[in-house]
Design an enzyme around this catalytic site. Structure first.
Site, PDB file in Angstrom:
ATOM      1  N   ASP A 236       0.608  -1.105   0.124  1.00  0.00           N
ATOM      2  CA  ASP A 236      -0.086  -0.057  -0.163  1.00  0.00           C
ATOM      3  C   ASP A 236       0.861   1.338  -0.008  1.00  0.00           C
ATOM      4  OD1 ASP A 236      -1.364   1.993   0.438  1.00  0.00           O
ATOM      5  OD2 ASP A 236      -2.742   1.062   2.159  1.00  0.00           O
ATOM      6  N   HIS A 237       1.040   2.241  -0.398  1.00  0.00           N
ATOM      7  CA  HIS A 237       1.688   3.071  -1.049  1.00  0.00           C
ATOM      8  C   HIS A 237       1.987   4.362  -0.545  1.00  0.00           C
ATOM      9  CE1 HIS A 237       4.951   4.363  -3.400  1.00  0.00           C
ATOM     10  NE2 HIS A 237       5.068   4.041  -4.641  1.00  0.00           N
ATOM     11  N   ARG A 238       0.199   3.738   0.587  1.00  0.00           N
ATOM     12  CA  ARG A 238       0.256   4.947   1.791  1.00  0.00           C
ATOM     13  C   ARG A 238       0.748   5.047   3.131  1.00  0.00           C
ATOM     14  NH1 ARG A 238      -6.069   4.327   2.412  1.00  0.00           N
ATOM     15  NH2 ARG A 238      -5.169   2.197   2.485  1.00  0.00           N
TER      16      ARG A 238
END
Length: 435
Positions: free
Chosen positions: A407-409
């Protein structure tokens, strides 16, 4: 006094339950604590107990029916007691008609279907036929328009079929002149063997249509569809893959299994190595909470288990602190419960990382959808025999590809790469996991 048995909330994400099995019938006497039904939730099949004694006066839903939370499933009370008010309440709570109403509606629908229609429909074949024409001609037209075959068979009127059968003519050899190529009476009367298709001509085979099958969606499949759709479209996924040298892991596994009371699998080694790598890279062992990112203090690895209805993800708590033997024993126990649909909700909650292994199916490489609220999921492929270069020479090698979905967040590309490199070091040097 009559008592309602309502659909209880059996898991934290449950919105409705499906009656998998009734253990009671109308007229049975039940005591408090008796298991009256098995209910399928989005996570497992759970038992529902009676809280009060009495006689089962009415069962309001059938096996296989879904009931919303708080919906009335059955009524228990004293034999002969008036429950008409409760039945009306049940109709409102469950959002559907009573079984009697449904039965009456079905009967009414059937009667409506049987009623002939007085409305005359436009018939393109009868258009332009003079009512003064001979009776014989009109009967022929009616006969020819009596039947249309839509199941893949050759289209022909019943009269034409009978005539062809009497004359020994194959319908496949006759060209139809009726609507949509239908074979009619005059085609059989005018048929000559010389009109048959030339011998040796290639004809397209005719196949009967197979029936479609509609499968009722289980509560688990609904939950999987909802959660993974939300994950895929709400969580910005990215993927990184590495190739791991498995030769030392293979040798270590052989040596361990000579002394271990339980069989150590390659998946157990990957789970242990991942847990230790997570301890070194807490960003990967995190969750997105909207305004904050939670770095979990515990390392709890979920292992995806395939069952008929989909996937279940039992959780190994404190995975980094467990030995390979403990991981192996617990994984097999939880996987068995998952396949028997006996996992309890608490055994599938609290994961901080997930591993999905399809190597046993011969899948060399794939990507997996993140299991919320985890930040990452590891997709493990099969061990492959490949040529590798060692000391300037091409020699046989053993390789395994793993892909990390992140999850790039929460996790950036460099952090994910660092985790994968630590994981590779652990697997390629199994003794590092013993420290």
């Amino acid at each position: 006094m009559a008592i309602k048995i309502e659909m209880p909330k059996l898991s934290d994400t449950m919105e409705e339950g499906v009656i998998a099995k009734w253990n009671i019938s109308e007229g049975d006497k039940v005591e408090a604590g008796d298991v009256i039904a098995e209910v399928e939730t989005d996570k497992a099949t759970m038992e529902v107990e009676a809280f009060d004694p009495g006689t089962v006066l009415k069962i309001l839903v059938d096996e296989g029916d879904a009931v919303p939370l708080g919906g009335i499933m059955a009524i228990v009370g004293e034999e002969g007691e008036d429950i008409s008010d409760l039945l009306k309440e049940a109709d409102s709570a469950n959002g559907e008609s009573s079984s009697e109403d449904k039965s009456e509606k079905k009967s009414s629908d059937k009667e409506k279907k049987k009623e002939p229609s007085d409305k005359k429909e436009f018939d393109p074949i009868l258009e332009g036929v003079d009512s003064g024409n001979g009776k014989e001609e009109k009967e022929e037209v009616d006969e020819e328009t009596d039947q249309t075959d839509d199941d893949g068979r050759i289209k022909a009127s019943p009269l034409a079929r009978k005539m062809a059968e009497d004359k020994g003519i194959k319908l496949s050899a006759v060209d139809g002149s009726g609507p949509e190529g239908r074979i009619i009476k005059r085609d059989i009367e005018n048929y000559k063997p010389s009109d048959a298709k030339k011998e040796g001509a290639v004809q397209a085979p005719s196949f009967a249509s197979e029936e479609d099958e509609e499968i009722k969606i289980s509560q688990m499949r609904k939950a999987i569809a909802r959660r993974l759709s939300e994950s895929k479209f709400n969580n910005p996924h990215f993927y990184e893959t590495i190739d791991i040298d498995m030769e030392r892991a293979i040798d270590a596994r052989v040596a361990l299994n000579e002394f271990s009371e339980v069989k150590i699998s390659f998946n157990d080694i990957v789970v242990k190595a991942s847990a230790m790598a997570l301890r070194k890279h807490p960003e990967v062992n995190s969750s997105w909470l909207g305004d904050t990112i939670r770095k979990h203090g515990d390392v709890n690895v979920a292992v995806a288990v395939a069952i008929d209805e989909g996937l279940m993800t039992p959780v190994l708590n404190h995975t980094d602190k467990k030995t390979l033997q403990q991981i192996s024993t617990e994984t097999r126990e939880l996987a068995g419960l998952a396949r028997d649909r006996k996992l309890q909700p608490e055994q599938m909650e609290g994961s901080t990382f997930t591993i999905s292994n399809l190597g046993m199916f011969g899948i060399e490489e794939f990507t997996a959808i993140i299991n919320p609220p985890n930040a990452c999921i590891l997709a493990v492929g099969a061990i492959r025999d490949v040529p590798v270069v060692k000391d300037g020479e091409v020699v046989p090698g053993k390789r395994m590809k793993v892909t990390l979905s992140s999850d790039h967040r929460i996790v950036d590309g460099a952090k994910a790469a660092q985790f994968l490199n630590t994981l590779r070091t652990m697997i390629e040097n199994p003794l590092a996991m013993m420290l």
